[in-house]
Design an enzyme around this catalytic site. Structure first.
Site, PDB file in Angstrom:
ATOM      1  N   GLY A 177       0.577  -2.170   3.809  1.00 50.84           N
ATOM      2  CA  GLY A 177       0.681  -0.998   4.327  1.00 50.84           C
ATOM      3  C   GLY A 177       2.073  -0.871   4.733  1.00 50.84           C
ATOM      4  O   GLY A 177       3.425  -0.649   5.133  1.00 50.84           O
ATOM      5  N   SER A 178       1.982  -0.829   6.247  1.00 55.24           N
ATOM      6  CA  SER A 178       3.189  -0.150   7.316  1.00 55.24           C
ATOM      7  C   SER A 178       4.135  -1.787   7.991  1.00 55.24           C
ATOM      8  O   SER A 178       4.972  -0.971   8.144  1.00 55.24           O
ATOM      9  CB  SER A 178       1.980   0.381   8.470  1.00 55.24           C
ATOM     10  OG  SER A 178       0.866  -1.065   8.785  1.00 55.24           O
ATOM     11  N   HIS A 191      -8.047   1.606  -4.689  1.00 58.67           N
ATOM     12  CA  HIS A 191      -9.098   0.759  -3.540  1.00 58.67           C
ATOM     13  C   HIS A 191      -9.732   2.247  -3.353  1.00 58.67           C
ATOM     14  O   HIS A 191      -9.156   3.466  -2.584  1.00 58.67           O
ATOM     15  CB  HIS A 191      -8.440   0.503  -2.536  1.00 58.67           C
ATOM     16  CG  HIS A 191      -8.995   0.405  -1.358  1.00 58.67           C
ATOM     17  ND1 HIS A 191      -8.694  -0.012   0.197  1.00 58.67           N
ATOM     18  CD2 HIS A 191     -10.188   0.405  -1.480  1.00 58.67           C
ATOM     19  CE1 HIS A 191      -9.822  -0.194   1.332  1.00 58.67           C
ATOM     20  NE2 HIS A 191     -10.902  -0.429   0.174  1.00 58.67           N
ATOM     21  N   HIS A 211      -0.895  -1.047  -4.518  1.00 54.36           N
ATOM     22  CA  HIS A 211      -2.640  -0.534  -3.938  1.00 54.36           C
ATOM     23  C   HIS A 211      -2.282   0.583  -3.269  1.00 54.36           C
ATOM     24  O   HIS A 211      -1.136   0.621  -2.929  1.00 54.36           O
ATOM     25  CB  HIS A 211      -2.045  -1.320  -2.539  1.00 54.36           C
ATOM     26  CG  HIS A 211      -3.822  -1.361  -2.148  1.00 54.36           C
ATOM     27  ND1 HIS A 211      -4.671  -2.206  -2.981  1.00 54.36           N
ATOM     28  CD2 HIS A 211      -3.877  -0.821  -0.508  1.00 54.36           C
ATOM     29  CE1 HIS A 211      -6.062  -2.000  -1.647  1.00 54.36           C
ATOM     30  NE2 HIS A 211      -6.283  -1.189  -0.914  1.00 54.36           N
ATOM     31  N   MET A 217      -8.539   8.331  -0.505  1.00 52.99           N
ATOM     32  CA  MET A 217      -9.547   8.629   0.728  1.00 52.99           C
ATOM     33  C   MET A 217     -10.660   9.949   0.570  1.00 52.99           C
ATOM     34  O   MET A 217      -9.207  10.741   0.206  1.00 52.99           O
ATOM     35  CB  MET A 217      -9.095   8.776   2.066  1.00 52.99           C
ATOM     36  CG  MET A 217      -8.595   7.764   2.379  1.00 52.99           C
ATOM     37  SD  MET A 217      -7.826   7.074   3.965  1.00 52.99           S
ATOM     38  CE  MET A 217      -6.863   5.808   4.201  1.00 52.99           C
ATOM     39  N   SER A 266       0.656  -1.196   0.113  1.00 49.15           N
ATOM     40  CA  SER A 266      -0.226   0.082  -0.116  1.00 49.15           C
ATOM     41  C   SER A 266       0.410   1.570   0.282  1.00 49.15           C
ATOM     42  O   SER A 266       1.282   1.438   0.769  1.00 49.15           O
ATOM     43  CB  SER A 266      -0.777   0.273   1.418  1.00 49.15           C
ATOM     44  OG  SER A 266      -1.713   1.382   0.982  1.00 49.15           O
ATOM     45  N   MET A 312     -12.327   5.303  -1.460  1.00 46.12           N
ATOM     46  CA  MET A 312     -12.942   4.957  -0.219  1.00 46.12           C
ATOM     47  C   MET A 312     -13.546   6.313  -0.018  1.00 46.12           C
ATOM     48  O   MET A 312     -13.004   6.739   0.380  1.00 46.12           O
ATOM     49  CB  MET A 312     -11.325   4.957   0.736  1.00 46.12           C
ATOM     50  CG  MET A 312     -11.203   3.205   1.560  1.00 46.12           C
ATOM     51  SD  MET A 312      -9.953   3.073   2.719  1.00 46.12           S
ATOM     52  CE  MET A 312      -8.847   2.939   0.584  1.00 46.12           C
ATOM     53  N   ASP A 330      -7.503  -6.732   3.137  1.00 40.11           N
ATOM     54  CA  ASP A 330      -6.447  -5.152   3.523  1.00 40.11           C
ATOM     55  C   ASP A 330      -7.050  -4.776   4.935  1.00 40.11           C
ATOM     56  O   ASP A 330      -7.857  -4.653   5.188  1.00 40.11           O
ATOM     57  CB  ASP A 330      -7.132  -4.641   2.162  1.00 40.11           C
ATOM     58  CG  ASP A 330      -6.991  -2.757   2.667  1.00 40.11           C
ATOM     59  OD1 ASP A 330      -5.604  -2.841   3.518  1.00 40.11           O
ATOM     60  OD2 ASP A 330      -7.181  -2.294   1.930  1.00 40.11           O
ATOM     61  N   GLY A 331      -5.212  -4.946   5.542  1.00 37.12           N
ATOM     62  CA  GLY A 331      -5.418  -4.222   6.350  1.00 37.12           C
ATOM     63  C   GLY A 331      -5.355  -5.025   7.859  1.00 37.12           C
ATOM     64  O   GLY A 331      -5.474  -6.314   7.330  1.00 37.12           O
ATOM     65  N   GLY A 332      -3.963  -4.439   8.816  1.00 32.86           N
ATOM     66  CA  GLY A 332      -3.084  -5.337   9.151  1.00 32.86           C
ATOM     67  C   GLY A 332      -2.813  -6.778   8.754  1.00 32.86           C
ATOM     68  O   GLY A 332      -2.203  -7.428  10.109  1.00 32.86           O
ATOM     69  N   MET A 334     -12.605  -6.115   3.846  1.00 33.22           N
ATOM     70  CA  MET A 334     -11.701  -5.723   5.088  1.00 33.22           C
ATOM     71  C   MET A 334     -11.167  -6.038   6.347  1.00 33.22           C
ATOM     72  O   MET A 334     -12.068  -6.317   6.828  1.00 33.22           O
ATOM     73  CB  MET A 334     -12.563  -4.137   4.948  1.00 33.22           C
ATOM     74  CG  MET A 334     -12.136  -2.826   4.336  1.00 33.22           C
ATOM     75  SD  MET A 334     -10.369  -2.254   3.102  1.00 33.22           S
ATOM     76  CE  MET A 334      -9.843  -1.420   5.028  1.00 33.22           C
ATOM     77  N   ASP A 370      -5.022   3.568  -2.169  1.00 33.71           N
ATOM     78  CA  ASP A 370      -5.820   4.214  -1.355  1.00 33.71           C
ATOM     79  C   ASP A 370      -6.380   5.465  -1.164  1.00 33.71           C
ATOM     80  O   ASP A 370      -5.559   6.245  -1.211  1.00 33.71           O
ATOM     81  CB  ASP A 370      -4.998   4.442   0.205  1.00 33.71           C
ATOM     82  CG  ASP A 370      -5.366   2.013   0.614  1.00 33.71           C
ATOM     83  OD1 ASP A 370      -6.253   2.103   0.532  1.00 33.71           O
ATOM     84  OD2 ASP A 370      -3.858   2.116   0.762  1.00 33.71           O
ATOM     85  N   GLY A 408     -10.155   4.132   6.315  1.00 36.35           N
ATOM     86  CA  GLY A 408      -9.345   5.380   6.733  1.00 36.35           C
ATOM     87  C   GLY A 408      -8.027   5.827   7.012  1.00 36.35           C
ATOM     88  O   GLY A 408      -7.731   6.233   6.919  1.00 36.35           O
ATOM     89  N   PHE A 409      -6.892   4.489   7.606  1.00 39.16           N
ATOM     90  CA  PHE A 409      -6.017   4.564   8.280  1.00 39.16           C
ATOM     91  C   PHE A 409      -5.004   3.487   8.162  1.00 39.16           C
ATOM     92  O   PHE A 409      -5.020   1.934   8.352  1.00 39.16           O
ATOM     93  CB  PHE A 409      -5.715   5.045   9.713  1.00 39.16           C
ATOM     94  CG  PHE A 409      -6.970   5.879  10.168  1.00 39.16           C
ATOM     95  CD1 PHE A 409      -6.057   7.754   9.911  1.00 39.16           C
ATOM     96  CD2 PHE A 409      -7.769   6.274  10.500  1.00 39.16           C
ATOM     97  CE1 PHE A 409      -7.349   8.788  10.256  1.00 39.16           C
ATOM     98  CE2 PHE A 409      -8.579   7.392  10.662  1.00 39.16           C
ATOM     99  CZ  PHE A 409      -8.364   8.586  10.375  1.00 39.16           C
TER     100      PHE A 409
HETATM  101  C1  DX5 Z   1      -6.979   1.267   5.368  1.00 41.00           C
HETATM  102  C2  DX5 Z   1      -6.368   1.294   3.726  1.00 41.00           C
HETATM  103  C3  DX5 Z   1      -5.529  -0.002   3.433  1.00 41.00           C
HETATM  104  C4  DX5 Z   1      -3.806   1.096   4.268  1.00 41.00           C
HETATM  105  C5  DX5 Z   1      -3.307  -0.848   4.803  1.00 41.00           C
HETATM  106  O1  DX5 Z   1      -7.719   1.959   5.154  1.00 41.00           O
HETATM  107  O2  DX5 Z   1      -6.911   0.144   2.768  1.00 41.00           O
HETATM  108  O3  DX5 Z   1      -4.774  -0.452   2.868  1.00 41.00           O
HETATM  109  O4  DX5 Z   1      -3.219   1.320   3.782  1.00 41.00           O
HETATM  110  O5  DX5 Z   1      -2.832  -0.366   5.908  1.00 41.00           O
HETATM  111  P1  DX5 Z   1      -1.771  -1.534   6.777  1.00 41.00           P
HETATM  112  O6  DX5 Z   1      -1.148  -2.666   6.322  1.00 41.00           O
HETATM  113  O7  DX5 Z   1      -0.689  -0.845   7.565  1.00 41.00           O
HETATM  114  O8  DX5 Z   1      -2.541  -1.490   8.212  1.00 41.00           O
HETATM  115 ZN    ZN Z   2      -7.200  -0.041   0.731  1.00 40.96          ZN
END
Ligand code: DX5
Ligand code: ZN
Length: 215
Positions: free
Chosen positions: A196-197, A65, A32, A36, A7, A67, A174-176, A136, A34, A141-142
Site C-alpha cells: 500500500g504505502s 480482504h 487488494h 474494515m 492496496s 477485516m 500483507d503489511g509493511g 498478516m 481492504d 487496521g492501518f
Molecule cells: C492493513 C491492510 C493492508 C494495508 C497495507 O490492515 O490489510 O492491506 O493496506 O498497507 P502497507 O503496505 O502500507 O503496510
Molecule cells: Zn489487506
C-alpha cells in the site's frame, strides 16, 4: 515472479478512478481491497459503494480482504459487487469451514487471513479447502505500519503445510511490504505481495510496482 497486489487503501480517494487506471496499466496482477468495520479492527475503511465503483473501472482480479466481524452475512453481496477472491480472518470466524464453503458457493476463491499472533497450524483442517492463505505482517487496521518479521517464518510454515497436503493454496503477505521485506518474503516462499504505502507513497507508483514484480 510474485503476484503484486497494490492496496487501494493507500490510494487518493478523491482520485480513485485515476489510481485504478494506474493499476490497470501497471505490472500489478490484482487489486487488494481492504474492508474494515471498526469492530474487528480499530478503523473503518469503505464498503460496497466504493467496491462497486472500483469494479466498474478495474480490469484485474479483485482481491478482497475482509477485516470484519460476521463476514458470512455479507458474502453474497461481495460476490455481487465483483469480488473474485474473498479473504476472511480466522480470528473473526467461529465456523470457519462453513464460511469457506459459503464463499466458494458464491463463485469466489476463498482465503483465510492470520493475524501476527495466530499460529499457522490452526489451518491444518481447512488447508485443502483454501485457495489462498494471507499472512498478516502487521496488525490489521492501518496502512503504513512497520513489518513484523515473524511473518517470514510463518510463510515457510504455511508452505510446508501446503506441500504436505493436496492444497494448491497461494501464500499472500500483507503489511509493511517494500523491496527489502518483499525479497525476504519471496525467498521464504510467498506467492503474492500486498503493498500500500510503499506503492502510493512513492514518486512513481507504477515504477514501484514494476520493481516489486521483479523480486
Ligand atoms: C492493513 C491492510 C493492508 C494495508 C497495507 O490492515 O490489510 O492491506 O493496506 O498497507 P502497507 O503496505 O502500507 O503496510
Ligand atoms: Zn489487506
Amino acid at each position: 515472479m510474485p503476484i503484486i497486489a497494490p492496496s487501494v487503501l493507500s490510494c487518493d480517494f478523491a482520485n480513485v478512478q485515476r489510481d485504478v487506471e494506474m493499476i490497470n496499466s501497471s505490472d500489478a496482477d490484482w487489486f487488494h481491497i481492504d474492508v474494515m468495520d471498526g469492530v474487528f479492527v480499530p478503523n473503518i475503511s469503505f464498503g460496497f459503494p466504493v467496491l462497486k465503483a472500483i469494479n466498474k473501472h478495474a480490469n484485474k482480479t479483485l482481491d478482497c480482504h475482509l477485516m470484519i466481524e460476521n463476514p458470512d452475512q455479507y458474502v453474497e453481496e461481495f460476490a455481487k459487487c465483483g469480488a473474485d477472491i474473498l479473504t476472511v480472518h480466522y480470528e473473526a470466524c467461529t465456523h470457519l469451514h462453513r464460511t469457506i464453503q459459503l464463499i466458494k458457493a458464491n463463485g469466489m476463491k476463498a482465503g483465510v487471513a492470520l493475524n501476527p499472533h495466530t499460529n499457522v497450524d490452526v489451518l491444518k483442517n481447512v488447508i485443502e479447502d483454501l485457495d489462498l492463505v494471507l499472512i498478516m505482517s502487521v496488525n490489521p487496521g492501518f496502512g503504513g505500519q512497520k513489518f513484523i518479521p515473524n511473518a517470514i517464518a510463518k510463510v515457510k510454515e504455511t508452505k510446508a503445510l501446503i506441500e504436505g497436503s493436496s492444497s494448491n493454496a497461494i501464500i499472500e503477505v500483507d503489511g509493511g511490504v517494500n523491496l527489502d521485506t518483499g525479497k525476504q518474503l519471496v525467498d521464504a516462499g510467498a506467492d503474492a505481495l500486498v503493498a500500500g504505502s510503499f506503492v502510493f507513497g512513492s514518486d512513481s507508483p507504477s515504477e514501484t510496482i514494476t520493481k516489486l514484480k521483479g523480486l
